[in-house]
Design an enzyme around this catalytic site. Structure first.
Site, PDB file in Angstrom:
ATOM      1  N   ARG B 304       0.666  -1.282   0.260  1.00  0.00           N
ATOM      2  CA  ARG B 304       0.056  -0.111   0.119  1.00  0.00           C
ATOM      3  C   ARG B 304       0.899   1.222  -0.052  1.00  0.00           C
ATOM      4  O   ARG B 304       1.532   1.410   0.950  1.00  0.00           O
ATOM      5  CB  ARG B 304      -0.907  -0.015   1.195  1.00  0.00           C
ATOM      6  CG  ARG B 304      -1.793  -1.324   1.422  1.00  0.00           C
ATOM      7  CD  ARG B 304      -3.044  -1.116   0.713  1.00  0.00           C
ATOM      8  NE  ARG B 304      -3.830  -2.558   0.699  1.00  0.00           N
ATOM      9  CZ  ARG B 304      -4.645  -2.876   1.301  1.00  0.00           C
ATOM     10  NH1 ARG B 304      -4.939  -2.213   2.556  1.00  0.00           N
ATOM     11  NH2 ARG B 304      -5.283  -4.298   1.264  1.00  0.00           N
ATOM     12  N   GLU B 306       0.351   4.150   0.867  1.00  0.00           N
ATOM     13  CA  GLU B 306      -0.053   5.128   1.621  1.00  0.00           C
ATOM     14  C   GLU B 306       0.980   6.076   2.247  1.00  0.00           C
ATOM     15  O   GLU B 306       1.719   5.229   3.145  1.00  0.00           O
ATOM     16  CB  GLU B 306      -1.202   4.533   2.531  1.00  0.00           C
ATOM     17  CG  GLU B 306      -2.479   4.208   2.129  1.00  0.00           C
ATOM     18  CD  GLU B 306      -3.468   3.541   2.991  1.00  0.00           C
ATOM     19  OE1 GLU B 306      -4.211   4.387   3.913  1.00  0.00           O
ATOM     20  OE2 GLU B 306      -3.318   2.496   3.170  1.00  0.00           O
ATOM     21  N   ARG B 312      -0.341   2.037  12.922  1.00  0.00           N
ATOM     22  CA  ARG B 312      -0.936   0.806  12.536  1.00  0.00           C
ATOM     23  C   ARG B 312      -0.892   0.419  11.038  1.00  0.00           C
ATOM     24  O   ARG B 312      -1.547  -0.197  10.410  1.00  0.00           O
ATOM     25  CB  ARG B 312      -2.551   0.873  12.910  1.00  0.00           C
ATOM     26  CG  ARG B 312      -3.359   1.823  12.665  1.00  0.00           C
ATOM     27  CD  ARG B 312      -4.642   1.451  12.683  1.00  0.00           C
ATOM     28  NE  ARG B 312      -5.892   2.428  12.218  1.00  0.00           N
ATOM     29  CZ  ARG B 312      -7.023   2.277  12.206  1.00  0.00           C
ATOM     30  NH1 ARG B 312      -7.597   1.240  12.847  1.00  0.00           N
ATOM     31  NH2 ARG B 312      -7.886   3.190  11.567  1.00  0.00           N
ATOM     32  N   HIS B 313       0.017   1.679  10.520  1.00  0.00           N
ATOM     33  CA  HIS B 313       0.113   1.591   8.723  1.00  0.00           C
ATOM     34  C   HIS B 313       1.491   1.005   8.401  1.00  0.00           C
ATOM     35  O   HIS B 313       2.299   1.434   9.244  1.00  0.00           O
ATOM     36  CB  HIS B 313      -0.321   2.628   8.082  1.00  0.00           C
ATOM     37  CG  HIS B 313      -1.839   3.057   8.152  1.00  0.00           C
ATOM     38  ND1 HIS B 313      -2.420   3.780   9.265  1.00  0.00           N
ATOM     39  CD2 HIS B 313      -2.724   2.730   7.254  1.00  0.00           C
ATOM     40  CE1 HIS B 313      -3.641   3.855   8.949  1.00  0.00           C
ATOM     41  NE2 HIS B 313      -3.988   3.276   7.716  1.00  0.00           N
ATOM     42  N   GLU B 455      -9.749  -2.268  13.173  1.00  0.00           N
ATOM     43  CA  GLU B 455      -9.789  -3.136  12.087  1.00  0.00           C
ATOM     44  C   GLU B 455      -8.900  -3.979  11.883  1.00  0.00           C
ATOM     45  O   GLU B 455      -7.786  -3.637  11.467  1.00  0.00           O
ATOM     46  CB  GLU B 455     -10.364  -2.228  10.673  1.00  0.00           C
ATOM     47  CG  GLU B 455     -10.656  -2.954   9.595  1.00  0.00           C
ATOM     48  CD  GLU B 455      -9.996  -2.785   8.289  1.00  0.00           C
ATOM     49  OE1 GLU B 455      -9.499  -1.777   8.014  1.00  0.00           O
ATOM     50  OE2 GLU B 455      -9.527  -3.775   7.920  1.00  0.00           O
ATOM     51  N   SER B 458     -11.258  -6.697   6.502  1.00  0.00           N
ATOM     52  CA  SER B 458     -12.381  -6.382   5.512  1.00  0.00           C
ATOM     53  C   SER B 458     -12.663  -7.185   4.509  1.00  0.00           C
ATOM     54  O   SER B 458     -11.863  -7.812   3.955  1.00  0.00           O
ATOM     55  CB  SER B 458     -11.777  -5.053   4.988  1.00  0.00           C
ATOM     56  OG  SER B 458     -13.039  -4.348   4.471  1.00  0.00           O
ATOM     57  N   ARG B 506      -1.496  -6.648  12.000  1.00  0.00           N
ATOM     58  CA  ARG B 506      -2.501  -6.150  13.130  1.00  0.00           C
ATOM     59  C   ARG B 506      -3.011  -7.071  14.029  1.00  0.00           C
ATOM     60  O   ARG B 506      -3.150  -6.861  15.073  1.00  0.00           O
ATOM     61  CB  ARG B 506      -3.637  -5.592  12.211  1.00  0.00           C
ATOM     62  CG  ARG B 506      -3.328  -4.349  11.690  1.00  0.00           C
ATOM     63  CD  ARG B 506      -4.385  -3.300  11.300  1.00  0.00           C
ATOM     64  NE  ARG B 506      -4.177  -2.139  10.557  1.00  0.00           N
ATOM     65  CZ  ARG B 506      -4.928  -1.496   9.817  1.00  0.00           C
ATOM     66  NH1 ARG B 506      -6.236  -1.619   9.889  1.00  0.00           N
ATOM     67  NH2 ARG B 506      -4.438  -0.134   9.214  1.00  0.00           N
TER      68      ARG B 506
END
Lengths: 532, 532
Positions: B304, B306, B312-313, B455, B458, B506
């Protein structure tokens, strides 16, 4: 059981092989078939209209569900096609599967329902409970559609040769379409299942067409079997190592520098700078050893930007990697890896007999030979065998692909094994981090393993001393700043260790003798293929 | 057991937190220590010279092996430190481990030998069999060096509180250095093992320093435990699914188009064109379903791009993904995933008690609460709980991170669980391939799963009908040509299916309550970190 239309080749891939004359012939046949199909459709429409006027005794027993959007949980228990037995004779069952083939003549219809590698025949005979409209509906269902069938299991007198369920069939009472396939398929499952060596005139499908339409190709018994065997390899690899105290780890794929030399590495845009895709988990496995994990394994993607378009190269594949601290000699590790592979082969032969058989039907091969204990040959013994066969091979030179293959044959003849370990590769042809042989400067503490004359694993004792590592890196003209973190890992004490990486798809290909690595990758990647 | 030198903080990381005044003080302390070390070294050299003049009764019983280059296979069987028991009292053993600490005063020496999370005390007393030179040698071995120790196991009267082996010690007779650590370590294992909440004045190590020197940080009991637990999560995930007929698959990481929208995707130079790194195996799992694999799972890297610098990323992590054909309702799948997670939690609590305890020592947390059967709440129930707590939350809006956390707390209070499933997310906030709810246009057949209010998964029923898929893709302004292969996969019949992806790091972080995802990645990657 093939209908007339099926024997006409599809447009997508096969044409490449055909001459212009043949193409014209095919084109005519195709036009003729289209006209016939149109005429058939018109006739069917008329018949349907006529049928609609009649009372339908099957009303409510056939149709389409429409889109299954999770509106309700139906109280239906499905039986697996593979689980149907004569013991169910006289029982009614629900089945969900693909319409593999169908054939309707007058008032009788035969369908074959397929579920993965299992098939069963269904009969639809117009009569008291089955209307003409019901049969018409069944006739129109496109092949590969997913359907629910409710019917009576019946023993048959004569074996049904065309199905995996040969002793029973199902007298169909209800049929519902779950998901309809397009009328025109880019390839026929039966054609894609056919051996390329098939001597009949029947069509087979070339590799590009298969891979372009991989979702269909994956439905063949061969593909289904290959990937079950592949899952079995991973399972066996893990179980063997976990029971010997290895810990599963995960290593990063995005790395800051092309640590293993720089060539053949994919570059990634990483925010405002560049990064690279790891060519192996090697350096990170070793760092885990320096981090006291003692014995580790990892299964993950590795990336090679090699522009090699061969039967055994892909740009992305799955590495089964392990690394292990040893006490005094790297052969402690060679024996573990050797035992691991023998264990995997045995696991496959014991538990995947029917899958191996399924693959062999399409890709005939000799059974894979292996010894109880792995055969380990010194590199010079390999050279000697090649020289005896009249082939040039330097003691300090790498093996060419041709010599690898030949050596595989010679070893098979002499030692009756398709799997062996070649130890003590020339130092000059190995990476900078390979431990030199302590007694002979020409060699190194490294090894390759082979199946059917092709390399499946490369491994070595690694240099665990930072000073020697720097010395060797300089000699190989590796830029030291790029491997600083790696070198640093050995500054604070590191046990001697060795390991190796196995190419999953290669092991699958070579165990099964399928001849092309792409067949053992779900969605293969090579310099020319990035889709699907 | 810490020596004087140990209590001086290292230069590498901790300074960031300190004021200028404190820094000056530290600098003075450091200089003083350096001077003292120099004086000590001089004195030691003199003593060594004097000692060398004496006859050495220990000659041949200590030294360094030199580089272990696999010259010979020694006939030595090592005992694991963890396997030492009182039953071995009076027996002689070989041990290999790290020199954790050492302390020499006059003629007595104490060392602690560490092997992963196990430690044992060794004694070196100058006497008939142990020379002064032997003790000098031991004194000079740098901490974290790997050494072989031969000695006599002895029961002790008083428990040794500082070691995991509290009832025995080893009277050392021989010591050999296998791999020497640098004298100066960038961090002390004991400091890195200390709780950040430690109320004492002792030094702890900040996260960046840990990660910069990850190889050392991995040697702490906490890191050792975290990655054993993580391996346990993967094992449990696989076993649970394999026993339910799921097949393990591997999906490509290099893809031709940014299939899930285009943002947050890493670009790769692929020979003469561009490619991308897969943000999830989602589309390929689905294609495997269309290819008749029925139930599949895969464990692999996902990427990712991001630019999120949070606890948490990460830009690269391990996805535990599964996908499953169902009969009529996607809740068939939700129940499988729910049961899977409960099974994983139970597996960890049953089999990793001591590891969980080890982590909790450094990172105190409440035990992870879960219910026998997973709690499933409708999205509107979540909204209601939040509203009752006085917080704004629209029924068609996504949950903010803050609301996720709060909802986690509210659910824990009301239902006594740290794990729950939130079902029926608003259609507007989900990807184009999510199946809309059949009865209420605002919602979708999709779900998230949460642990401690964050989370971890998903998932959704996916659209298996190509026409609806195209319609939804257009609405989301996805460029159709880019997802052609994906859409094509559904043209030839596909069963209804659902699945989800779990973030391994996670789950590890949230089960253990460590508070930062980087602690559960061996070599974490974030927008700012690409090494080691």
């Amino acid at each position: 059981m093939a209908t007339e239309a099926e024997s006409i080749p599809e447009a997508s891939g096969e044409e490449k092989k055909l001459s212009k004359k043949e193409l014209n012939k095919l084109e005519k046949a195709r036009k003729k078939a289209e006209l016939k199909a149109q005429a058939d459709a018109n006739k069917a429409q008329e018949e349907a209209a006529a049928a609609a006027a009649e009372v339908d005794v099957s009303e409510g027993h056939y149709g389409t569900y429409g889109l299954i959007q999770s509106t309700e949980r139906k109280d239906i228990t499905f039986t697996n096609v593979a689980d149907l037995t004569e013991a169910l004779d006289g029982k009614e069952v629900w089945l969900r599967g693909r319409l593999h083939t169908s054939r309707v003549k007058g008032k009788t219809g035969f369908i074959v329902l397929r579920q993965q590698i299992s098939t069963v025949q269904g009969t639809v005979f117009v009569g008291e409970a089955i209307s003409k409209q019901f049969l018409k509906f069944v006739e129109k269902i496109s092949k590969e559609s997913i359907i629910d069938v409710y019917g009576l299991v019946k023993k048959v007198d004569q074996k049904i040769a065309s199905c995996s369920q040969q002793d029973i069939e199902v007298a169909v009472q209800q049929v519902f379409v779950v998901s309809a396939a397009a009328q025109r398929l880019p390839l026929q499952i039966e054609d894609a299942s056919r051996s390329a060596d098939d001597s009949s005139d029947l069509v087979s499908v070339n590799l590009d067409t298969r891979l372009d339409n991989r979702v269909l190709d994956l439905r063949t018994p061969t593909s289904q079997a290959i990937f079950k065997i592949q899952a079995g390899i991973c399972e066996s690899f893990r179980n063997h190592l976990a029971s010997r105290g290895f810990v599963e780890i995960h290593t990063p794929k995005i790395i800051s520098a092309a640590s293993e030399g720089g060539a053949n590495v994919f570059e990634v845009s990483y925010f405002k700078r560049s990064a690279y895709l790891a060519q192996s988990p090697q350096l990170y496995k070793q760092m885990a050893i320096a981090g006291d994990f003692n014995k580790v394994y990892t299964i993950g993607s590795v990336f090679r930007a090699e522009d090699s378009n061969t039967h055994r190269h892909m740009t992305e594949f799955i590495g089964l990697d392990l690394e292990m601290a040893f006490s005094f000699h790297y052969h402690e590790v060679v024996e573990v890896i050797g035992g691991l592979l023998i264990d995997i082969f045995r696991h496959l032969q014991t538990n995947y007999g029917s899958e191996i058989e399924a693959v062999r039907k399409q890709y005939p091969s000799e059974p894979f030979l292996f010894t109880e204990k792995p055969l380990i040959l010194h590199f010079t013994e390999g050279v000697k065998l090649l020289k005896e066969a009249g082939v040039e091979q330097g003691v300090e030179e790498d093996l060419s692909t041709a010599n690898e293959r030949l050596l595989g044959k010679l070893v098979r003849e002499k030692y009756k094994t398709d799997y062996y370990i070649l130890d003590k590769f020339p130092l000059a042809v190995r990476p900078f981090y390979t431990m030199p042989d302590p007694t002979d400067k020409r060699f190194s503490n490294s090894y390759d393993m082979f199946m059917r004359g092709e390399e499946i694993l490369s491994g070595a004792q690694r240099i665990h001393d930072p000073d020697l590592l720097i010395e060797r890196a300089k000699l190989h003209e590796v830029e030291l700043p790029k491997i600083q973190a790696y070198i640093d890992a050995f500054k604070y004490g590191c046990p001697p260790h060795a390991g190796g990486g196995i190419g999953l798809e290669r092991v699958t290909m070579l165990f099964l003798g399928t001849g092309n690595i792409r067949l053992s990758s779900l969605f293969p990647r090579d310099p020319k293929r990035l889709t699907p």
